[in-house]
Design a protein around this motif. Structure first.
Motif, PDB file in Angstrom:
ATOM      1  N   ASP A  41       0.818  -1.217   0.000  1.00 35.36           N
ATOM      2  CA  ASP A  41       0.000   0.000   0.000  1.00 35.36           C
ATOM      3  C   ASP A  41       0.850   1.265   0.000  1.00 35.36           C
ATOM      4  O   ASP A  41       0.438   2.299  -0.488  1.00 35.36           O
ATOM      5  N   ALA A  42       2.046   1.166   0.584  1.00 29.97           N
ATOM      6  CA  ALA A  42       2.944   2.318   0.622  1.00 29.97           C
ATOM      7  C   ALA A  42       4.375   1.800   0.607  1.00 29.97           C
ATOM      8  O   ALA A  42       4.643   0.663   1.002  1.00 29.97           O
ATOM      9  N   ALA A  43       5.296   2.623   0.121  1.00 22.74           N
ATOM     10  CA  ALA A  43       6.718   2.296   0.209  1.00 22.74           C
ATOM     11  C   ALA A  43       7.211   2.627   1.615  1.00 22.74           C
ATOM     12  O   ALA A  43       6.641   3.481   2.300  1.00 22.74           O
ATOM     13  N   VAL A  44       8.258   1.938   2.041  1.00 26.82           N
ATOM     14  CA  VAL A  44       8.830   2.204   3.373  1.00 26.82           C
ATOM     15  C   VAL A  44      10.266   2.694   3.187  1.00 26.82           C
ATOM     16  O   VAL A  44      11.079   2.036   2.536  1.00 26.82           O
ATOM     17  N   LEU A  45      10.555   3.841   3.766  1.00 25.37           N
ATOM     18  CA  LEU A  45      11.858   4.487   3.599  1.00 25.37           C
ATOM     19  C   LEU A  45      12.513   4.732   4.955  1.00 25.37           C
ATOM     20  O   LEU A  45      11.825   4.891   5.965  1.00 25.37           O
ATOM     21  N   ASP A  46      13.828   4.764   4.952  1.00 27.42           N
ATOM     22  CA  ASP A  46      14.554   4.996   6.196  1.00 27.42           C
ATOM     23  C   ASP A  46      15.707   5.960   5.940  1.00 27.42           C
ATOM     24  O   ASP A  46      16.708   5.594   5.323  1.00 27.42           O
ATOM     25  N   PHE A  47      15.554   7.189   6.405  1.00 28.53           N
ATOM     26  CA  PHE A  47      16.593   8.196   6.176  1.00 28.53           C
ATOM     27  C   PHE A  47      17.521   8.343   7.379  1.00 28.53           C
ATOM     28  O   PHE A  47      18.337   9.251   7.420  1.00 28.53           O
ATOM     29  N   LYS A  48      17.360   7.476   8.347  1.00 28.38           N
ATOM     30  CA  LYS A  48      18.204   7.500   9.556  1.00 28.38           C
ATOM     31  C   LYS A  48      18.315   8.925  10.099  1.00 28.38           C
ATOM     32  O   LYS A  48      17.292   9.562  10.312  1.00 28.38           O
ATOM     33  N   ASN A  49      19.522   9.436  10.296  1.00 33.34           N
ATOM     34  CA  ASN A  49      19.612  10.774  10.893  1.00 33.34           C
ATOM     35  C   ASN A  49      19.578  11.912   9.876  1.00 33.34           C
ATOM     36  O   ASN A  49      19.752  13.080  10.228  1.00 33.34           O
ATOM     37  N   LYS A  50      19.309  11.569   8.597  1.00 35.16           N
ATOM     38  CA  LYS A  50      19.187  12.636   7.606  1.00 35.16           C
ATOM     39  C   LYS A  50      17.739  13.136   7.529  1.00 35.16           C
ATOM     40  O   LYS A  50      16.814  12.443   7.931  1.00 35.16           O
ATOM     41  N   LYS A  51      17.586  14.327   6.986  1.00 32.49           N
ATOM     42  CA  LYS A  51      16.240  14.842   6.730  1.00 32.49           C
ATOM     43  C   LYS A  51      15.793  14.329   5.373  1.00 32.49           C
ATOM     44  O   LYS A  51      16.615  14.063   4.488  1.00 32.49           O
ATOM     45  N   SER A  52      14.471  14.206   5.192  1.00 32.82           N
ATOM     46  CA  SER A  52      13.970  13.836   3.873  1.00 32.82           C
ATOM     47  C   SER A  52      13.313  15.047   3.220  1.00 32.82           C
ATOM     48  O   SER A  52      12.782  15.927   3.897  1.00 32.82           O
ATOM     49  N   LEU A  53      13.360  15.069   1.900  1.00 35.60           N
ATOM     50  CA  LEU A  53      12.811  16.191   1.136  1.00 35.60           C
ATOM     51  C   LEU A  53      11.809  15.649   0.135  1.00 35.60           C
ATOM     52  O   LEU A  53      12.018  14.584  -0.441  1.00 35.60           O
ATOM     53  N   VAL A  54      10.729  16.400  -0.072  1.00 39.01           N
ATOM     54  CA  VAL A  54       9.648  15.921  -0.940  1.00 39.01           C
ATOM     55  C   VAL A  54       9.213  17.040  -1.880  1.00 39.01           C
ATOM     56  O   VAL A  54       8.994  18.170  -1.446  1.00 39.01           O
ATOM     57  N   SER A  55       9.098  16.707  -3.159  1.00 36.82           N
ATOM     58  CA  SER A  55       8.621  17.684  -4.138  1.00 36.82           C
ATOM     59  C   SER A  55       7.745  16.972  -5.160  1.00 36.82           C
ATOM     60  O   SER A  55       7.952  15.799  -5.446  1.00 36.82           O
ATOM     61  N   THR A  56       6.793  17.676  -5.721  1.00 34.40           N
ATOM     62  CA  THR A  56       5.853  17.011  -6.620  1.00 34.40           C
ATOM     63  C   THR A  56       5.479  17.909  -7.785  1.00 34.40           C
ATOM     64  O   THR A  56       5.487  19.134  -7.671  1.00 34.40           O
ATOM     65  N   ASP A  57       5.182  17.296  -8.924  1.00 34.75           N
ATOM     66  CA  ASP A  57       4.865  18.027 -10.148  1.00 34.75           C
ATOM     67  C   ASP A  57       3.831  17.266 -10.947  1.00 34.75           C
ATOM     68  O   ASP A  57       3.820  16.045 -10.942  1.00 34.75           O
ATOM     69  N   LEU A  58       3.003  17.997 -11.656  1.00 38.86           N
ATOM     70  CA  LEU A  58       1.962  17.404 -12.487  1.00 38.86           C
ATOM     71  C   LEU A  58       2.194  17.874 -13.916  1.00 38.86           C
ATOM     72  O   LEU A  58       2.299  19.070 -14.171  1.00 38.86           O
ATOM     73  N   LEU A  59       2.318  16.929 -14.851  1.00 42.16           N
ATOM     74  CA  LEU A  59       2.572  17.273 -16.256  1.00 42.16           C
ATOM     75  C   LEU A  59       1.383  16.845 -17.108  1.00 42.16           C
ATOM     76  O   LEU A  59       0.955  15.697 -17.059  1.00 42.16           O
ATOM     77  N   ILE A  60       0.851  17.779 -17.875  1.00 36.75           N
ATOM     78  CA  ILE A  60      -0.376  17.550 -18.633  1.00 36.75           C
ATOM     79  C   ILE A  60      -0.089  17.690 -20.123  1.00 36.75           C
ATOM     80  O   ILE A  60       0.515  18.681 -20.543  1.00 36.75           O
ATOM     81  N   GLU A  61      -0.529  16.716 -20.886  1.00 38.81           N
ATOM     82  CA  GLU A  61      -0.364  16.785 -22.350  1.00 38.81           C
ATOM     83  C   GLU A  61      -1.088  18.004 -22.903  1.00 38.81           C
ATOM     84  O   GLU A  61      -2.209  18.315 -22.497  1.00 38.81           O
ATOM     85  N   GLY A  62      -0.424  18.692 -23.809  1.00 37.58           N
ATOM     86  CA  GLY A  62      -1.033  19.875 -24.410  1.00 37.58           C
ATOM     87  C   GLY A  62      -0.767  21.143 -23.618  1.00 37.58           C
ATOM     88  O   GLY A  62      -0.967  22.250 -24.108  1.00 37.58           O
ATOM     89  N   VAL A  63      -0.339  20.981 -22.374  1.00 36.73           N
ATOM     90  CA  VAL A  63       0.004  22.143 -21.543  1.00 36.73           C
ATOM     91  C   VAL A  63       1.512  22.159 -21.294  1.00 36.73           C
ATOM     92  O   VAL A  63       2.197  23.152 -21.556  1.00 36.73           O
ATOM     93  N   HIS A  64       2.032  21.036 -20.802  1.00 34.66           N
ATOM     94  CA  HIS A  64       3.458  20.953 -20.479  1.00 34.66           C
ATOM     95  C   HIS A  64       4.283  20.249 -21.553  1.00 34.66           C
ATOM     96  O   HIS A  64       5.495  20.355 -21.550  1.00 34.66           O
ATOM     97  N   PHE A  65       3.638  19.477 -22.383  1.00 36.31           N
ATOM     98  CA  PHE A  65       4.385  18.801 -23.443  1.00 36.31           C
ATOM     99  C   PHE A  65       3.475  18.541 -24.636  1.00 36.31           C
ATOM    100  O   PHE A  65       2.261  18.519 -24.511  1.00 36.31           O
ATOM    101  N   ASP A  66       4.122  18.372 -25.797  1.00 32.77           N
ATOM    102  CA  ASP A  66       3.420  18.159 -27.058  1.00 32.77           C
ATOM    103  C   ASP A  66       4.011  16.894 -27.668  1.00 32.77           C
ATOM    104  O   ASP A  66       5.181  16.861 -28.037  1.00 32.77           O
ATOM    105  N   LEU A  67       3.217  15.845 -27.736  1.00 35.57           N
ATOM    106  CA  LEU A  67       3.742  14.556 -28.195  1.00 35.57           C
ATOM    107  C   LEU A  67       4.074  14.552 -29.682  1.00 35.57           C
ATOM    108  O   LEU A  67       4.676  13.607 -30.171  1.00 35.57           O
ATOM    109  N   SER A  68       3.715  15.610 -30.398  1.00 35.98           N
ATOM    110  CA  SER A  68       4.049  15.610 -31.830  1.00 35.98           C
ATOM    111  C   SER A  68       5.541  15.806 -32.041  1.00 35.98           C
ATOM    112  O   SER A  68       6.068  15.450 -33.083  1.00 35.98           O
ATOM    113  N   TYR A  69       6.262  16.387 -31.079  1.00 35.30           N
ATOM    114  CA  TYR A  69       7.729  16.422 -31.227  1.00 35.30           C
ATOM    115  C   TYR A  69       8.464  15.917 -29.999  1.00 35.30           C
ATOM    116  O   TYR A  69       9.682  15.918 -29.959  1.00 35.30           O
TER     117      TYR A  69
END
Lengths: 349, 349
Positions: A41-69
């Motif tokens: 159901d979820a991945a399990v991660l272990d960063f021990k004494n480090k901090k973890s960073l999270v970023s996310t992006d949504l890419l939409i055809e016709g807005v962010h990319f054009d499959l014709s090229y």
């Protein structure tokens, strides 16, 4: 190409679970922080004494990319890279990604395999693990959602808000090329629509087209700065254009800035293509986006450590906030920076 | 409602950055593991000696939801909840979410505010922090991508693969209602299309409709089991139907199972509506989805600890793998379980 279903496998045959399993079966876990990847159901991660960073992006055809090229393999690669870049922009190291896609029936299994071949290539090139995702159907275009996860020691993390007065503003690589690569591709698309038999010769545009279709994340910069014993004080990646990103740093740090037109790192091919298109290379380089270079500030006394490094260009310095945010032209006049950049919502008008 | 732009604010006016800032300005950080939330290239998290868990989902208008009967506030709430449920399904505690949306111009600012009001309500109800996201334009429908992050001690985490022979199979709450809630809503939509002046009386369906429109994540179960001193050996959430989820546990654990028709926890309203629709309540309850209850196994010797708890129902037990995966009917015949569940790609056929 995408629409040709001769001898191709339709997605319905596999179903959702079959599709995920099929696409992700050859991905290997490379990072010790990935305890469990895909398959629960979820991945399990272990960063021990480090901090973890999270970023996310949504890419939409016709807005962010054009499959014709944009070939699907490049698209998969780029979708991962632009998210890794956000982790790099915190002076952190990307370690995992999740990738979700929504596709319509016009895509064959072979087309989606191409997309995942690019995702896999990026995961291997940058040593990050694919740890999760979702596949869904879309009624129209392709949707790609990527979340990137990284790690860093707390003391290494660089925020947009860390700049102070009298710091040097540094840019990695060169800028503007990805934008002009897009202009060339858009032009060739128009030519192709008029005359489909025309075979374009794009050799003279190879660098700028590669910058657009296959950008790279600057995962190398964190180590480079460590080796040089330089700590970035603030940092951001140049996805929406230099001007726009520098305004983010200055606004969130409460400083002003001066950058110098004659210091902007521009590739000769980029300059030639700007001339061909009759566009001002300075305007394009500070407002074009998608270069995924890193923009950061360092303390003035660190100048000797970075001086002459081919990866790093000092383009200016921070000032008191009251001095504003300005570009100093070759004629020594000051032009206020404006946030133009990409505005995907605005683009729809 | 969505299409009415009288006196409403169009999204173009705000632009992408303005929209994110506007929508997220009233979200507060609640968890000590959230060092930095929204506002930089990535969020910074610190799970100290705990493991972190990551799960992601993509929701597409017309495939996963229908805005003609799903109010936007409910949709925002549900989009968060279904992802939190995936973290609960690892016997972990959800702590953060990222939410990305793609919207077309037919949505007004006020409509998107409604969506975020639901997202905020879920974040408050479940004490999770919104730490990032992306807004983009879509050319057609609404797209929502949520990544949920959680934390757990390593020894507490329950995997799908942890079941062994002769364990008890437990289900929280009741099942089937969310599916029948959807059937009622679909029926009323058809009635409305024929006669828009018809005002439906849905009082007698209030429970099953709420289960469909406003499901809850069982964040309470982890603590309940801790208080009872019971460790779940394997766990999954029931999003795609009991039968399908139980097959996941059995397959990944290498065991078989027997569940008993007369033990299935069904709500009286659900049973009544099945009769009204002339549907078999057992078939619906094991194949219907979206209940977001937890399904897990415990050791046989823990039975006394959970016996009589109103939240927990023993529905069967695991067996050797060779015995297969079966439902034992009231007439004491065995019927093999089949993975029917939701298949969003298949639904398009």
């Amino acid at each position: 190409m995408l629409e040709n279903k001769n001898q191709k496998t339709s997605l319905e045959k596999l179903g959702e679970f079959g599709l995920i399993n099929h696409l992700t079966q050859h991905f290997e876990v490379k990072n010790p922080s990935t305890l469990t990847g895909i398959g629960d159901d979820a991945a399990v991660l272990d960063f021990k004494n480090k901090k973890s960073l999270v970023s996310t992006d949504l890419l939409i055809e016709g807005v962010h990319f054009d499959l014709s090229y944009m070939p699907l393999k490049h698209l998969g690669y780029k979708a991962v890279v632009v998210n890794l870049s956000d982790i790099c922009a915190m002076n952190a190291t990307p370690t995992q990604v999740t990738v979700s896609i929504a596709v319509s029936n016009r895509f064959t299994l072979e087309a989606i395999e191409e997309l995942y071949a690019g995702i896999k290539l990026a995961c291997e090139r940058y040593q990050v693990d694919l740890i999760g995702g979702d596949t869904a159907s879309s009624q129209t275009g392709l949707v790609i959602s990527v979340t990137a996860i990284g790690e860093a020691n707390k003391s290494d993390i660089a925020y947009r808000s860390g700049a102070k007065d009298k710091q040097l503003i540094i840019l990695t690589g060169d800028i503007g090329s990805a934008y002009m690569g897009l202009q060339v591709l858009e032009r060739e698309k128009q030519v192709f629509l008029v005359n489909p038999n025309n075979q374009p010769d794009l050799d003279m545009y190879s660098y700028i087209i590669e910058r657009q279709l296959k950008p790279e994340a600057r995962t190398d910069i964190k180590k480079l700065l460590q080796d040089l014993d330089v700590k970035p004080q603030s940092m951001i990646d140049v996805s929406d254009g230099l001007s726009s990103e520098l305004i983010h740093i200055c606004t969130q740090s409460g400083v002003g800035c001066q950058i110098y037109e004659d210091k902007l790192p521009l590739d000769p091919e980029f300059i030639n293509v700007c001339e061909e298109f009759n566009l001002d290379s300075t305007t394009i380089s500070i407002n074009g986006g998608e270069d995924y270079e890193l923009l950061f500030t360092i303390k003035m006394e660190d100048f000797d450590k970075i001086k002459g490094n081919p990866n790093l260009t000092v383009i200016g310095h921070t000032t008191e906030q009251t001095a504003g945010m300005n570009l100093v032209t070759r004629e020594n006049t000051q032009i206020p920076l404006k946030a133009r950049g990409w505005n995907h919502l605005g683009n729809e008008e």
